[in-house]
Design an enzyme around this catalytic site. Structure first.
Site, short mmCIF file in Angstrom:
data_model
loop_
_atom_site.label_atom_id
_atom_site.label_comp_id
_atom_site.label_asym_id
_atom_site.label_seq_id
_atom_site.Cartn_x
_atom_site.Cartn_y
_atom_site.Cartn_z
N TYR A 114 -2.57 -1.25 10.18
CA TYR A 114 -2.55 -1.41 8.72
C TYR A 114 -1.18 -1.05 8.15
O TYR A 114 -0.61 -1.79 7.35
CB TYR A 114 -3.64 -0.55 8.09
CG TYR A 114 -3.83 -0.77 6.61
CD1 TYR A 114 -4.53 -1.88 6.14
CD2 TYR A 114 -3.31 0.13 5.69
CE1 TYR A 114 -4.70 -2.08 4.78
CE2 TYR A 114 -3.47 -0.07 4.33
CZ TYR A 114 -4.17 -1.17 3.88
OH TYR A 114 -4.33 -1.36 2.52
N SER A 139 0.87 -1.18 0.00
CA SER A 139 0.00 0.00 0.00
C SER A 139 0.91 1.23 0.00
O SER A 139 2.10 1.12 0.32
CB SER A 139 -0.89 0.00 1.25
OG SER A 139 -1.52 1.25 1.45
#
Length: 269
Positions: free
Chosen positions: A154, A141
């Site tokens: 995350y 990401s």
């Protein structure tokens, strides 16, 4: 890398970026072994693919279940004869500060986002090594390059995916297996809607957090999938998806310690 006639294994293929990658690969004549926990989503993905002349199989798989993952390569070998491409795309989201996120929720996310990548790689590496040309594609990401506040779990998982991928690439240098790590920016998937809220956050506040996050998810998944597959064809080691990912990556290079003070100015309070 020529993809026609190759076989790709894709996790998280039931929606979003995984579905888009499957579509772009199918358009190039790549056979597909599609995996997801959501069988209805998988069926919908297959219904949208140009599958004429292709071998496309659907597999219910929880990447956090190591026994299921360990058994999966034999299933793919039986159905397809082998695998040339592994796309570790399955992932989940969890908002909240470190003190808000419970240990159980932190472990839940890590078991999918990071340990799932490691387990799938360990399971499929022998099949990839048996290919004349293979590629491992791990979806990190932009939060594997920058780490915003309230994304501690995350971001930690996506930085771990990045580190794992880069070290493994160095170990596999000189073999037939290449490694690509992908850093998408804001792609318009349902990850925000499905994000788990931390304990103590009521439904109203959770909905507000999701709505605020969704404003940054602008790129259509189909465009993201095409960028990723082009990166695979070009054997790229890193793929940045979206102008936001490119911009934040540059910001992290220019201000590796103080980038957050710049980023935070553009975020809602």
């Amino acid at each position: 890398m020529t993809l026609r006639g190759r076989t790709a294994v894709i996790t998280g293929a039931g929606s979003g970026i995984g579905r888009a990658i499957a579509s772009s690969l199918a358009q190039r004549g790549c056979h597909l072994a599609l995996a997801d926990v959501n069988t209805e989503g998988l069926a919908e993905t297959v219904s949208l693919l140009p599958v004429s002349g292709l071998r496309v199989t659907q597999h219910q798989l929880d990447v956090a279940d190591r026994a299921q993952v360990a058994a999966f390569p034999a299933i793919v070998r039986e159905a397809h004869g082998g695998a040339d491409l592994l796309v570790n795309n399955a992932g989940v989201a969890l908002g909240g500060t470190f003190e808000m996120v419970s240990e159980a929720d932190f472990d839940w996310l890590f078991n999918i986002n990071f340990h799932g990548v490691v387990s799938m790689t360990r399971a499929f590496l022998p099949l990839l090594r048996a290919s004349t040309e293979a590629r491992l594609v791990n979806i990190s990401s932009i939060f594997g390059i920058v780490a915003p506040a309230e994304q501690v779990a995350y971001a930690a998982s996506k930085f771990a995916v990045r580190g794992f991928s880069e070290a493994l690439r160095h170990e596999l240098d000189g073999t037939t297996v290449g490694v690509t790590v992908v850093h998408p920016g804001g792609v318009r998937t349902n990850i925000a809607e499905r994000a788990r809220a931390p304990e103590g956050v009521d439904d109203t506040e959770a909905a507000q957090r999701r709505a605020a996050f969704k404003k940054f998810l602008r790129m259509p998944p189909a465009k993201a999938g095409e960028i990723i597959v082009r990166g695979i064809e070009q054997r790229r080691k890193r793929v940045l998806v979206g102008s936001d990912a490119v911009g934040l990556s540059l910001l992290a290079r220019l201000a590796p310690v103080s980038y957050w003070s710049i980023m935070a100015k553009g975020l809602p309070k």
